[in-house]
Design an enzyme around this catalytic site. Sequence first.
Site, PDB file in Angstrom:
ATOM      1  N   HIS B 131       0.510  -1.316  -0.263  1.00 54.63           N
ATOM      2  CA  HIS B 131       0.089   0.051  -0.025  1.00 54.63           C
ATOM      3  C   HIS B 131       0.651   1.237  -0.271  1.00 54.63           C
ATOM      4  O   HIS B 131       2.682   1.635   0.436  1.00 54.63           O
ATOM      5  CB  HIS B 131      -1.018  -0.237   1.134  1.00 54.63           C
ATOM      6  CG  HIS B 131      -2.390   1.021   1.046  1.00 54.63           C
ATOM      7  ND1 HIS B 131      -1.657   2.207   1.437  1.00 54.63           N
ATOM      8  CD2 HIS B 131      -3.572   1.114   0.477  1.00 54.63           C
ATOM      9  CE1 HIS B 131      -3.099   3.284   1.911  1.00 54.63           C
ATOM     10  NE2 HIS B 131      -3.997   2.453   1.753  1.00 54.63           N
ATOM     11  N   GLN B 211      -4.628  -5.039   7.242  1.00 54.72           N
ATOM     12  CA  GLN B 211      -5.133  -6.239   6.455  1.00 54.72           C
ATOM     13  C   GLN B 211      -5.334  -7.397   7.216  1.00 54.72           C
ATOM     14  O   GLN B 211      -6.517  -8.220   6.925  1.00 54.72           O
ATOM     15  CB  GLN B 211      -5.606  -6.451   5.043  1.00 54.72           C
ATOM     16  CG  GLN B 211      -5.474  -4.586   4.242  1.00 54.72           C
ATOM     17  CD  GLN B 211      -6.647  -4.463   3.672  1.00 54.72           C
ATOM     18  OE1 GLN B 211      -8.039  -5.119   4.474  1.00 54.72           O
ATOM     19  NE2 GLN B 211      -6.744  -3.105   3.505  1.00 54.72           N
ATOM     20  N   CYS B 372      -4.804   2.580  -3.339  1.00 58.36           N
ATOM     21  CA  CYS B 372      -2.997   3.055  -2.867  1.00 58.36           C
ATOM     22  C   CYS B 372      -2.783   1.874  -2.939  1.00 58.36           C
ATOM     23  O   CYS B 372      -1.472   2.489  -2.576  1.00 58.36           O
ATOM     24  CB  CYS B 372      -3.833   3.215  -1.480  1.00 58.36           C
ATOM     25  SG  CYS B 372      -4.391   4.110  -1.746  1.00 58.36           S
TER      26      CYS B 372
HETATM   27  C1  LIG Z   1      -2.285  -2.753   3.754  1.00 54.87           C
HETATM   28  C2  LIG Z   1      -2.517  -1.023   4.304  1.00 54.87           C
HETATM   29  N1  LIG Z   1      -1.897  -0.445   4.718  1.00 54.87           N
HETATM   30  C3  LIG Z   1      -1.645   0.725   5.425  1.00 54.87           C
HETATM   31  C4  LIG Z   1      -2.820   1.107   4.940  1.00 54.87           C
HETATM   32  C5  LIG Z   1      -3.527   2.514   5.447  1.00 54.87           C
HETATM   33  O1  LIG Z   1      -4.289   2.144   6.560  1.00 54.87           O
HETATM   34  P1  LIG Z   1      -5.037   4.243   7.160  1.00 54.87           P
HETATM   35  O2  LIG Z   1      -5.253   5.228   6.145  1.00 54.87           O
HETATM   36  O3  LIG Z   1      -6.231   3.239   8.466  1.00 54.87           O
HETATM   37  O4  LIG Z   1      -3.704   4.539   8.172  1.00 54.87           O
HETATM   38  C6  LIG Z   1      -3.999   0.130   4.842  1.00 54.87           C
HETATM   39  C7  LIG Z   1      -5.612   0.606   4.566  1.00 54.87           C
HETATM   40  O5  LIG Z   1      -6.187   1.025   3.172  1.00 54.87           O
HETATM   41  C8  LIG Z   1      -4.011  -1.011   3.440  1.00 54.87           C
HETATM   42  O6  LIG Z   1      -4.454  -1.704   3.792  1.00 54.87           O
END
Ligand SMILES: Cc1ncc(COP(=O)(O)O)c(C=O)c1O
Lengths: 163, 414
Positions: B131, B211, B372
């Site tokens: 991500h 996740q 993302c």
């Molecule tokens: C694998 C992963 N990492 C990081 C994030 C970022 O999480 P947050 O937006 O809650 O900080 C997400 C959320 O979309 C994610 O799916």
Amino acid sequence: MSDMRQLYQEVILDHNRKPRNFGSLSGANRHAEGHNPLCGDHIKLSMNVLDDKIETIAFEGEGCAICKASASMMTGAVKGKAVQEAETLVEEFRNMATGTLDPDSQTNHLGKLKVFAGVKDLPSRVKCAILPWHTLHAALHSEISVSTEGAADPIPGAEIGGQ
Amino acid sequence: MKVERMNIERINIDQVRSDFPILGLQVSGKPLVYLDNAASSQMPQAVIDRIVRYQSAEHSNIHRAVHYLSELATKEFEAARVKVQHFLKAKESREIIFTRGTTEAINLVMHGYGRAFIGKGDEIILSGLEHHANIVPWQMLAEEKGAVLRVIPMNDAGELLIEEFEALFNAKTKFLALSHVSNALGTINPVKQMVALAHMHGVPVLLDGAQAAPHQALDMQELDCDFYAFSGHKMCGPTGIGVLYGKAHLLEKMQPFMGGGDMILSVTFEKTKYNVIPAKFEAGTPPIMAAIALGAAIDYLNGIGLANIEAYEGELLAYATEQVSAMPGVRIIGTAKKKAAVLSFEIKGVHPHDVGTILNGDGIAIRTGHHCAQPVMQRFHVPATARASFAFYNTKQEIDKLVVGIRKVQEMFS
Ligand SMILES: Cc1ncc(COP(=O)(O)O)c(C=O)c1O
């Protein structure tokens, strides 16, 4: 809007399938590129403007059906029009898509473009429909390709750059 | 088949669904079918009630005063930390740092560990599945320090190539930042094995568990990772709260991320003495209500049982995969052998945003876009995908509705 066929009408699906004026023009004197990072929609517009008239126009790019159909129908609508007439359409289309112009009760020149009226109920898709028009506006103002927009950006979040 | 029935029975789906008020909602005049759980999950009444109780009868600032409410709020906040500790099977509660979410937790490690211990020419290994939250901070660090990012490639199923991963290590390798479960494809990475490999090379590991945390039991002792990050809002808790787990000896030698109140022992204009962990990393007033609500969400998930959740969601995924892969003109993107309940797909000739809009017309919420994870999209040569992601409150009937919806999209675009 729960019946999606109000938005995805046959005209729109047809322009998506077989976009008109698709490609790039050699020797065009107006260019702009529009990009919506959220969707990945990407439009490249090229035109020939002579004596304040849009002689020829073409677009290429990738996008959703709403964006592609909007671009395709836009090229048909502005080809042969005076720059000022095209600008009026940009304004009217934007107002219709954002819900500030009701094409059935207020005077306008939108004609067939009225099929896009339904996007006003889908805030996440308004940008898809407007992107080609925003790109047209940028192209009309960028004889020699400059980066446009900023504060005047009618679609916050979308990036448009002259090219 | 018998096994399947057993798992379905272990979750009392009617009971579970009635725990979530939002699942009774009508969207576009149809019952909501919520299949966007990887983006954010929904909140059960028990957590909503906990928030109401805290705000109605327990709220004050923490760690700061001797009065009744401050002591109560402090006690509940610290109790939530202990719940997270047990949830992760961490050794000590001081290894649990509350952050705003996964993103902040990763940035904390980048600033606190990365800026202190990673320098010019050093290498950081990431995977191609990450991500943006686990790419961009490391890129910023690499730019600042002149460090280099190395990327673990994957195969066409979306599985990381372990041999290539091994080959990336050298004397300059200083850090591994890796997702436990991919949000775009659902791949469950063999993190235990990968952590062990990294440790053989003396390289510390951060796992992005955003996740994974909602879908399976976690054990920091078994995984042996050095850092683990996740978000409350993806596991039935509220937004604005997340967790960074870190091994105590690493957290102790790290620099603070933000300066302010609570993270200090003493301040003069000449010198500030930092507090001990976890306070050193919790500058300012934290999201007290959200932390306590996360504790309640953990209680709720434990009540259902993470093993039951994992088994039930596994069945939903198997069912959805079977249904969708049987549809002509639909391609599933991400077909790893070990997957969490994420189904990314592409309908031939239809842009994912049109798919999302048309499904929304039937009350079905999916996510469309790059999730993302643009490098993943580039790897599979798609601008975006449509993604259905399941939680333990989803049903096979809802998957049937998704299938009907996909067919409707295909008919419209035919
Ligand atoms: C694998 C992963 N990492 C990081 C994030 C970022 O999480 P947050 O937006 O809650 O900080 C997400 C959320 O979309 C994610 O799916």
